[in-house]
Design an enzyme around this catalytic site. Structure first.
Site, PDB file in Angstrom:
ATOM      1  N   GLU A  79      -9.913  39.865  69.388  1.00 47.53           N
ATOM      2  CA  GLU A  79     -10.875  39.711  70.472  1.00 47.53           C
ATOM      3  C   GLU A  79     -12.110  40.531  70.151  1.00 47.53           C
ATOM      4  OE1 GLU A  79     -12.591  41.204  74.392  1.00 47.53           O
ATOM      5  OE2 GLU A  79     -12.069  42.189  72.555  1.00 47.53           O
ATOM      6  N   CYS A 111      -5.884  37.856  73.955  1.00 46.20           N
ATOM      7  CA  CYS A 111      -4.690  38.496  73.370  1.00 46.20           C
ATOM      8  C   CYS A 111      -3.708  37.485  72.777  1.00 46.20           C
ATOM      9  CB  CYS A 111      -3.990  39.347  74.429  1.00 46.20           C
ATOM     10  SG  CYS A 111      -5.109  40.477  75.229  1.00 46.20           S
ATOM     11  N   HIS A 233       3.790  40.416  75.940  1.00 43.02           N
ATOM     12  CA  HIS A 233       2.451  40.977  75.746  1.00 43.02           C
ATOM     13  C   HIS A 233       2.325  42.122  76.751  1.00 43.02           C
ATOM     14  CE1 HIS A 233      -1.733  41.756  75.696  1.00 43.02           C
ATOM     15  NE2 HIS A 233      -1.943  41.259  76.906  1.00 43.02           N
TER      16      HIS A 233
HETATM   17  N1  CAA Z   1       2.442  57.285  91.361  1.00 43.10           N
HETATM   18  C1  CAA Z   1       3.069  56.164  90.949  1.00 43.10           C
HETATM   19  N2  CAA Z   1       2.483  54.929  91.010  1.00 43.10           N
HETATM   20  C2  CAA Z   1       1.237  54.835  91.493  1.00 43.10           C
HETATM   21  C3  CAA Z   1       0.528  55.978  91.944  1.00 43.10           C
HETATM   22  C4  CAA Z   1       1.188  57.244  91.878  1.00 43.10           C
HETATM   23  N3  CAA Z   1       0.593  58.354  92.271  1.00 43.10           N
HETATM   24  N4  CAA Z   1      -0.686  55.565  92.364  1.00 43.10           N
HETATM   25  C5  CAA Z   1      -0.741  54.214  92.172  1.00 43.10           C
HETATM   26  N5  CAA Z   1       0.408  53.785  91.647  1.00 43.10           N
HETATM   27  C6  CAA Z   1       0.767  52.408  91.250  1.00 43.10           C
HETATM   28  C7  CAA Z   1       0.300  51.351  92.217  1.00 43.10           C
HETATM   29  O1  CAA Z   1       1.202  51.218  93.312  1.00 43.10           O
HETATM   30  C8  CAA Z   1       0.298  50.137  91.303  1.00 43.10           C
HETATM   31  O2  CAA Z   1       1.612  49.672  91.128  1.00 43.10           O
HETATM   32  P1  CAA Z   1       1.953  48.106  91.342  1.00 43.10           P
HETATM   33  O3  CAA Z   1       0.983  47.354  90.464  1.00 43.10           O
HETATM   34  O4  CAA Z   1       3.355  47.998  90.880  1.00 43.10           O
HETATM   35  O5  CAA Z   1       1.729  47.823  92.774  1.00 43.10           O
HETATM   36  C9  CAA Z   1      -0.147  50.693  89.959  1.00 43.10           C
HETATM   37  O6  CAA Z   1       0.052  52.116  90.049  1.00 43.10           O
HETATM   38  C10 CAA Z   1      -1.606  50.430  89.617  1.00 43.10           C
HETATM   39  O7  CAA Z   1      -2.362  50.799  90.724  1.00 43.10           O
HETATM   40  P2  CAA Z   1      -3.601  49.914  91.220  1.00 43.10           P
HETATM   41  O8  CAA Z   1      -3.232  48.464  91.270  1.00 43.10           O
HETATM   42  O9  CAA Z   1      -4.157  50.536  92.432  1.00 43.10           O
HETATM   43  O10 CAA Z   1      -4.570  50.166  89.966  1.00 43.10           O
HETATM   44  P3  CAA Z   1      -6.025  49.667  89.693  1.00 43.10           P
HETATM   45  O11 CAA Z   1      -6.639  49.018  90.892  1.00 43.10           O
HETATM   46  O12 CAA Z   1      -6.744  50.822  89.114  1.00 43.10           O
HETATM   47  O13 CAA Z   1      -5.847  48.508  88.607  1.00 43.10           O
HETATM   48  C11 CAA Z   1      -5.317  47.309  86.675  1.00 43.10           C
HETATM   49  C12 CAA Z   1      -4.867  48.400  87.630  1.00 43.10           C
HETATM   50  C13 CAA Z   1      -5.647  46.028  87.453  1.00 43.10           C
HETATM   51  C14 CAA Z   1      -4.193  47.008  85.703  1.00 43.10           C
HETATM   52  C15 CAA Z   1      -6.581  47.814  85.928  1.00 43.10           C
HETATM   53  O14 CAA Z   1      -6.227  48.901  85.124  1.00 43.10           O
HETATM   54  C16 CAA Z   1      -7.221  46.765  85.052  1.00 43.10           C
HETATM   55  O15 CAA Z   1      -8.053  45.992  85.499  1.00 43.10           O
HETATM   56  N6  CAA Z   1      -6.826  46.702  83.719  1.00 43.10           N
HETATM   57  C17 CAA Z   1      -7.317  45.731  82.792  1.00 43.10           C
HETATM   58  C18 CAA Z   1      -6.775  44.328  83.045  1.00 43.10           C
HETATM   59  C19 CAA Z   1      -5.319  44.161  82.683  1.00 43.10           C
HETATM   60  O16 CAA Z   1      -4.733  44.924  81.947  1.00 43.10           O
HETATM   61  N7  CAA Z   1      -4.711  43.061  83.202  1.00 43.10           N
HETATM   62  C20 CAA Z   1      -3.330  42.753  82.871  1.00 43.10           C
HETATM   63  C21 CAA Z   1      -3.076  41.259  82.870  1.00 43.10           C
HETATM   64  S1  CAA Z   1      -4.285  40.400  81.857  1.00 43.10           S
HETATM   65  C22 CAA Z   1      -3.714  40.532  80.241  1.00 43.10           C
HETATM   66  O17 CAA Z   1      -2.580  40.790  80.010  1.00 43.10           O
HETATM   67  C23 CAA Z   1      -4.683  40.319  79.133  1.00 43.10           C
HETATM   68  C24 CAA Z   1      -5.143  41.642  78.625  1.00 43.10           C
HETATM   69  O18 CAA Z   1      -4.497  42.221  77.730  1.00 43.10           O
HETATM   70  C25 CAA Z   1      -6.347  42.236  79.195  1.00 43.10           C
END
Ligand code: CAA
Length: 388
Positions: A79, A111, A233
């Site tokens: 990518e 990916c 993945h």
């Molecule tokens: N202790 C334990 N867990 C906690 C916590 C704490 N103190 N605080 C938060 N969490 C948990 C939340 O409950 C949540 O768990 P669930 O998803 O099981 O509900 C988890 O931590 C993440 O919290 P948020 O959803 O609030 O996190 P965020 O809004 O910051 O976003 C994300 C997370 C969407 C993955 C973000 O990091 C992101 O956009 N990442 C890039 C995109 C990505 O990786 N997408 C994955 C699918 S796409 C793909 O696979 C292709 C690729 O490679 C990009």
């Protein structure tokens, strides 16, 4: 004729950030990264490593002279390629000293690129059983400092040698795939960082898994009990589990336990590297094979590949007799043991370092990078690499 994965190499840059440190610096509870996302460490590429050099280091680990002579197709899935025109495969071809009578090409679908490469490699070997194909999966995942995606960055490369009579994993012909035009994660050609609709990307990853898994079951009559393990993945290590748990209750308690346990083992390396985009699934496979001693010859491993945008695929392979002898376990463990933990401030500095884009010359200090193959500099818009 059996066709499949004969060798697997992996390389990650020598620098990493501890996710507890990153969380503290960003004012976030560390549990969000280590438990919520399942990430302990994030690989940080120095300016002397780009997707070409990362892949060259991964491939250098596994190729012998006979392989170099027999490879007549190099497929580079990425990518984060370094040129809009010239494929990263051509750089690699030269850096590794491969037989010039070869095809070299770069493939892109977020990916998913390396999975497409592996399936094409399989077709090529079916027509030319005496040849070998080198598939490279190499990426630097960049979302930007202080962004929601930052905690899911990473860098690294996997090199996959595909051949007849493979020594690791025979790839089975059953495979199901699905394409739909969605905007969950993308990177316009003018941007050095990805755009992402985070929550939507999670949902689509799971929805695509459910579709291809259902199709696979219908096509093959197989169920979860037919698998010793399923590798996913892993953009972050909790993601595959979020998909697997939506179907796991269809299986007996015993099968659920086995798949859950093997899933955890398959995330071990990824927890300490982060997302390497197209190499992530194959890093997870390496993690499983190198860290789970209870797998046996003939066991079936499922693989779920997902590339945003989006394409998903479910396919499978059978472990080959004596496969353990052909893994690079000691080399990979030594690589992890020799990495250096850097501060968040140091990571931010490295992140913001860039190469000139105006044609001016920049020589890089490769002495601080222990990798064998490094990016040495750029001049007149041409990158130069050095093998130590
Ligand atoms: N202790 C334990 N867990 C906690 C916590 C704490 N103190 N605080 C938060 N969490 C948990 C939340 O409950 C949540 O768990 P669930 O998803 O099981 O509900 C988890 O931590 C993440 O919290 P948020 O959803 O609030 O996190 P965020 O809004 O910051 O976003 C994300 C997370 C969407 C993955 C973000 O990091 C992101 O956009 N990442 C890039 C995109 C990505 O990786 N997408 C994955 C699918 S796409 C793909 O696979 C292709 C690729 O490679 C990009």
């Amino acid at each position: 004729m059996k066709i499949g994965i004969d060798k697997l190499g992996f390389y990650a840059p020598h620098l990493y950030v501890d996710m507890n440190d990153l969380a503290k610096e960003r004012g976030i509870d560390p549990g969000k990264f280590t438990i919520g996302l399942g990430q302990d460490e994030m690989a940080v590429p120095p300016v002397t490593q780009d997707p070409v050099s990362l892949a060259a280091n991964a491939a250098d680990q596994i190729l012998d002279e006979e392989d170099k002579e027999k490879i007549d197709l190099v497929i580079f899935g990425t990518e984060s390629g370094v040129d809009h025109s010239k494929s990263a495969a051509v750089y690699i071809h030269q850096l590794l000293g491969l037989n010039p009578r070869a095809r070299s090409v770069e493939l892109k679908q977020a990916c998913y690129g390396a999975t497409a490469g592996i399936q094409m490699a399989k077709g090529h070997i079916a027509l030319h059983p005496d040849k070998k194909v080198l598939v490279l999966a190499s990426d630097i995942a960049r979302y930007g400092l202080n962004t929601p995606g930052e905690s899911t960055q990473g860098a690294g490369a996997v090199a996959i040698l595909v051949s007849a009579s493979p020594r690791l994993l025979e790839l089975e012909s059953e495979s199901t795939y699905y394409t739909e035009d969605i905007m969950d994660f993308w990177r316009p050609v003018y941007s050095t960082t990805a755009y992402v609709d985070g929550k939507y990307s999670n949902e689509q990853y799971i929805a695509f898994f459910q579709k291809v898994w259902k199709d696979y079951q219908e096509q093959t009559g197989r169920n979860l009990e037919d698998f010793a393990a399923i590798a996913f993945h892993l953009p972050y290590t909790k993601m595959g589990w979020k998909a697997l748990r939506t179907v796991i209750e269809d299986a007996s308690e015993e099968v659920q336990e086995r798949l859950k346990n093997n899933y955890q083992i398959s995330t071990k390396y990824n927890r300490n590297v982060g997302n390497i985009y197209t190499g992530s699934l194959y890093l997870s496979l390496i993690s499983l094979l190198e860290n789970q001693d209870e797998l046996k010859e003939g066991d079936t491993i499922g693989l779920y590949s997902y590339g945003s945008g989006a394409v998903g695929e479910f396919f499978s392979g059978k472990l080959q007799p004596g496969y353990k002898k052909h893994l690079q376990t000691a080399e990979h463990q030594a690589m992890f043991a020799n990495r250096e933990c850097i501060s968040v401030a140091a990571y931010e500095k490295v992140f913001e370092e860039s190469l000139p884009t105006d044609g001016s010359e920049k020589q890089l200090n490769i002495d601080e990078d222990p990798a064998k193959i490094c990016l040495a500099g750029v001049k007149d818009h041409i990158r130069s690499y050095a093998a130590k």
